[in-house]
Design a protein around this motif. Structure first.
Motif, short mmCIF file in Angstrom:
data_model
loop_
_atom_site.label_atom_id
_atom_site.label_comp_id
_atom_site.label_asym_id
_atom_site.label_seq_id
_atom_site.Cartn_x
_atom_site.Cartn_y
_atom_site.Cartn_z
N GLN A 24 -28.66 93.77 17.09
CA GLN A 24 -27.32 93.91 17.72
C GLN A 24 -26.40 94.72 16.79
O GLN A 24 -25.31 94.27 16.43
CB GLN A 24 -26.75 92.54 17.99
CG GLN A 24 -27.54 91.77 19.04
CD GLN A 24 -27.43 90.29 18.81
OE1 GLN A 24 -28.22 89.68 18.09
NE2 GLN A 24 -26.42 89.69 19.38
N GLY A 80 -19.70 88.75 11.41
CA GLY A 80 -19.71 87.58 12.28
C GLY A 80 -19.98 86.29 11.51
O GLY A 80 -19.43 85.23 11.86
N SER A 81 -20.80 86.36 10.49
CA SER A 81 -21.14 85.15 9.74
C SER A 81 -19.90 84.62 9.02
O SER A 81 -19.59 83.42 9.08
CB SER A 81 -22.24 85.43 8.71
OG SER A 81 -23.38 85.93 9.36
N ASN A 140 -17.42 83.26 11.62
CA ASN A 140 -17.73 81.89 12.06
C ASN A 140 -17.38 80.88 10.97
O ASN A 140 -16.81 79.82 11.25
CB ASN A 140 -19.22 81.78 12.42
CG ASN A 140 -19.49 82.21 13.85
OD1 ASN A 140 -18.76 81.85 14.78
ND2 ASN A 140 -20.53 83.00 14.06
N HIS A 186 -26.59 80.95 16.29
CA HIS A 186 -27.01 81.82 15.19
C HIS A 186 -27.09 80.99 13.90
O HIS A 186 -26.29 80.07 13.69
CB HIS A 186 -25.98 82.94 15.03
CG HIS A 186 -26.40 84.01 14.07
ND1 HIS A 186 -26.05 84.00 12.74
CD2 HIS A 186 -27.18 85.11 14.25
CE1 HIS A 186 -26.56 85.07 12.14
NE2 HIS A 186 -27.25 85.76 13.04
N CYS A 228 -26.03 81.41 11.11
CA CYS A 228 -24.83 81.35 10.27
C CYS A 228 -24.00 80.10 10.60
O CYS A 228 -23.17 79.69 9.77
CB CYS A 228 -24.01 82.61 10.39
SG CYS A 228 -23.16 82.83 11.97
N CYS A 251 -22.54 85.50 23.68
CA CYS A 251 -23.71 84.82 24.17
C CYS A 251 -24.61 84.45 23.00
O CYS A 251 -24.30 84.78 21.88
CB CYS A 251 -24.44 85.78 25.11
SG CYS A 251 -24.74 87.38 24.32
N THR A 257 -27.83 84.44 20.46
CA THR A 257 -28.54 85.56 19.85
C THR A 257 -29.93 85.77 20.45
O THR A 257 -30.28 86.90 20.81
CB THR A 257 -28.62 85.35 18.32
OG1 THR A 257 -27.31 85.11 17.84
CG2 THR A 257 -29.24 86.55 17.61
N ASP A 282 -18.77 81.20 19.63
CA ASP A 282 -19.30 82.36 18.94
C ASP A 282 -19.51 83.45 20.00
O ASP A 282 -20.53 83.49 20.68
CB ASP A 282 -20.62 82.00 18.25
CG ASP A 282 -21.19 83.18 17.47
OD1 ASP A 282 -20.67 84.30 17.63
OD2 ASP A 282 -22.16 82.97 16.72
N ALA A 332 -19.50 86.63 19.23
CA ALA A 332 -19.73 87.81 18.38
C ALA A 332 -20.27 88.96 19.23
O ALA A 332 -19.79 90.09 19.14
CB ALA A 332 -20.70 87.47 17.25
N ASP A 368 -17.21 90.18 17.36
CA ASP A 368 -17.56 91.28 16.44
C ASP A 368 -17.35 92.63 17.10
O ASP A 368 -18.00 92.94 18.11
CB ASP A 368 -19.04 91.19 16.04
CG ASP A 368 -19.32 90.09 15.04
OD1 ASP A 368 -18.37 89.40 14.64
OD2 ASP A 368 -20.49 89.95 14.64
N HIS A 407 -18.28 95.24 15.59
CA HIS A 407 -19.45 96.04 15.17
C HIS A 407 -20.71 95.66 15.96
O HIS A 407 -21.81 95.99 15.56
CB HIS A 407 -19.68 95.91 13.66
CG HIS A 407 -19.97 94.50 13.22
ND1 HIS A 407 -18.99 93.60 12.92
CD2 HIS A 407 -21.13 93.84 13.02
CE1 HIS A 407 -19.53 92.46 12.57
NE2 HIS A 407 -20.85 92.57 12.63
N LYS A 408 -20.52 94.95 17.04
CA LYS A 408 -21.62 94.74 17.97
C LYS A 408 -21.25 95.49 19.25
O LYS A 408 -21.38 96.71 19.29
CB LYS A 408 -21.87 93.25 18.21
CG LYS A 408 -22.45 92.54 16.97
CD LYS A 408 -22.87 91.13 17.25
CE LYS A 408 -23.68 90.50 16.12
NZ LYS A 408 -22.98 90.41 14.81
N LEU A 434 -18.45 96.87 8.93
CA LEU A 434 -18.30 95.57 9.58
C LEU A 434 -16.89 95.40 10.08
O LEU A 434 -15.95 95.80 9.39
CB LEU A 434 -18.56 94.44 8.57
CG LEU A 434 -19.99 94.21 8.13
CD1 LEU A 434 -20.02 93.36 6.87
CD2 LEU A 434 -20.73 93.51 9.24
C1 LIG Z 1 -24.10 85.29 18.14
C2 LIG Z 1 -24.04 85.81 16.72
N1 LIG Z 1 -23.19 85.26 15.85
C3 LIG Z 1 -23.11 85.70 14.59
C4 LIG Z 1 -23.91 86.71 14.13
C5 LIG Z 1 -23.80 87.15 12.70
O1 LIG Z 1 -23.02 88.32 12.63
P1 LIG Z 1 -23.06 89.24 11.34
O2 LIG Z 1 -24.43 89.83 11.28
O3 LIG Z 1 -21.99 90.25 11.59
O4 LIG Z 1 -22.77 88.39 10.15
C6 LIG Z 1 -24.81 87.31 14.99
C7 LIG Z 1 -25.68 88.39 14.53
O5 LIG Z 1 -26.48 88.93 15.23
C8 LIG Z 1 -24.88 86.85 16.33
O6 LIG Z 1 -25.74 87.36 17.21
#
Ligand SMILES: Cc1ncc(COP(=O)(O)O)c(C=O)c1O
Length: 505
Positions: free
Chosen positions: A105, A166-167, A170, A206, A208, A261, A263, A288, A290, A317, A319-320, A327
């Motif tokens: 992603q 995203g990590s 969160n 995810h 994280c 949604c 991952t 989440d 993201a 995010d 960046h997705k 980022l």
């Molecule tokens: C639903 C979701 N949350 C969080 C993340 C983590 O994001 P990041 O890679 O920017 O830390 C991802 C990464 O794919 C994700 O799919």
């Protein structure tokens, strides 16, 4: 050499590095190289991933650092060298802008967004306090307002910030949830009489999220996973039952974490029902979003995130699915009064009591980072240039391609979709005739081997995942220039490599 001569030499070398003429020349070269690179990739030339084993890549990067004493610092030589290095960077990186990139992603980013980011980098605009990044702060705030409105909130009632991924987003939101819901955990820690607090999460959340639980001092064992429905969405009835049980025993609950949604398969949780359950049990709802937050911008897909506006906190995010370079991740709080709950801490040398009105704009009070990159320039610039319609189009086109691939999989007897996609994430397995009756482990292993073989060939880049313990192929169509033809080619490439793989066994 005299001291004066030594200093003169040092200044001459520094001057060469700071020469505006070098920036002009390098900028022109860079623009030509990038445009040529993107043109070739968009035509589908070359490979997606120029695969090399890591030690080879590292050795090559080290070799390029070799610059003996007496390096030629003439403008001509530096420009030549700059162009060589950029050419190598473009050649050796993964080519996300290749239409056969259908991997993680991480998008084929809107190219010009990177140039806005570059302005921030070249002039080193950063944040922590407003004074150090007045325009970076303004751009971030402007985007917080735009996205917040798209979520469905009224200006002045919510707040948000940008963080590095995203990590971290969160983690930041869940830290806020912990501080608010546990009252004095920031000051006293978690030690208390009674059972330790828990976090209740979507079973496919995810990693994280459970990592955040570890970092928050809750402990990963305190993460309780809510079972999923047949489409791998969080089941609100199961959530209800779990929260009722926890409340009945007086257990403290930091948050319920839903996905918009998820991952693994891109499943969007039924947020209105989940929000009802959370309200009934007085539980902080964190979403989440993201990946899927971008659906807020699409008339066609907005229904997928209906109820997002009821979250206490959420992450989104850029960046997705806003197709920004990494980022740039947003954290939002529905109730603006929660914005300073994350860190109940003041560093007076940074946050000036003589100008209290400015504190609101000092990002360091609300973000984990002290010095923070001006991460919203790309989004702010692209939004200002193209308007919000571009982002709706990017969502619509890529989500539609998810459906196109799904239909192709249904029609192909040697492929099997694992789910009906809700967005641009599609999970499936290749089932050649000879593996029809193979045990699940063998079938899963085959998908993993097949994927490795295909990505190392450079023809396509896709990823693998594990659904109910069995390996599967996972595609995210996150390059809007990918077409239906490329997806046909993907299935053909999998068939081809699959045949060779089976023949070798
Ligand atoms: C639903 C979701 N949350 C969080 C993340 C983590 O994001 P990041 O890679 O920017 O830390 C991802 C990464 O794919 C994700 O799919």
């Amino acid at each position: 050499m005299s001291d004066a001569a030594v200093w003169d030499e040092a200044r001459r070398r520094i001057q060469a590095a700071y020469d505006p003429a070098l920036v002009r020349g390098a900028g022109h070269r860079l623009a030509d190289l990038l445009a040529g690179h993107l043109t070739a990739l968009q035509a589908g030339d070359g490979c997606v991933l120029p695969w090399r084993r890591p030690p080879e890549s590292v050795a090559e990067a080290c070799r390029m650092l070799e610059r003996g004493p007496g390096t030629d610092l003439s403008a001509e030589s530096l420009l030549e060298r700059f162009a060589e290095l950029v050419t190598e960077m473009l050649r050796r990186g993964i080519h996300l802008h290749h239409p056969r990139y259908v991997g993680h992603q991480v998008p084929a980013s809107v190219p010009v967004a990177g140039l806005f980011d570059a302005v921030g980098s070249v002039t080193n605009q950063c944040m922590a306090i407003y004074e150090m990044g007045p325009w970076a702060t303004a751009a971030e705030w402007a985007m917080v307002q735009e996205l917040g409105r798209a979520i469905g909130w009224q200006p002045g009632h919510f707040s948000g910030l940008v963080t590095h991924g995203g990590s971290l987003a969160n983690f930041t939101a869940l830290l806020t949830a912990r501080n608010v819901t546990l009252g004095d955990a920031w000051e006293r820690g978690l030690a208390r009489d009674g059972p330790p607090p828990v976090m209740v999460v979507h079973a496919d959340a995810h990693y994280c999220v459970s990592r955040s639980a570890g970092m928050l001092g809750l402990g990963t064992n305190q993460v309780l996973r809510v079972p999923l429905d047949a489409r791998r969405r969080m089941d609100p009835n199961q959530l209800d039952e779990m929260l009722r049980g926890l409340r009945a025993t007086g257990q403290r609950i930091v948050a319920a974490v839903a996905c918009s949604c998820s991952t693994p398969v891109g499943a969007f949780d039924p947020l209105p029902d989940i929000a009802d359950v959370c309200r009934r049990h007085d539980v902080w709802l964190h979403v989440d979003a993201a990946h899927g937050g971008a659906a807020c911008l699409s008339t066609r897909h907005r229904h997928l995130v209906s109820g997002l506006e009821r979250a206490d906190s959420l992450v989104w995010d850029a960046h997705k699915m806003l197709f920004m370079p990494a980022l740039c991740a947003f954290v939002f709080y529905r109730d603006t009064s929660h914005r300073f709950e994350t860190f109940r801490q003041v560093a007076p040398y940074l946050f000036d009591p003589t100008a209290p009105a400015l504190v609101e704009f000092d990002s360091g009070l609300r973000a984990v980072e002290c010095t923070k990159r001006s991460a919203a320039f790309g989004l702010w610039g692209a939004w200002a240039l193209f308007g919000p319609q571009l982002f709706a189009d990017l969502v619509d086109v890529t989500f539609e391609l998810g459906q196109v691939l799904y239909q192709k999989l249904l029609a192909a007897p040697d492929f099997e979709p694992v789910h009906e996609p809700q967005c641009n994430i599609v999970v499936f397995r290749h089932l050649p005739e000879t593996l029809r009756d193979a045990p699940p482990e063998q079938l899963g292993r085959f998908q993993m081997d097949l994927r490795r073989r295909l990505i190392e060939s450079g023809e396509f880049y896709l990823v693998s995942t594990n659904i109910d313990g069995v390996g599967a192929l996972r595609v995210t169509i996150i390059n809007p220039l990918t077409t239906s033809d490329h997806l046909d080619q993907l299935l053909d490439a999998l068939r081809d490599h699959g045949r060779h793989l089976l023949a070798e066994r």
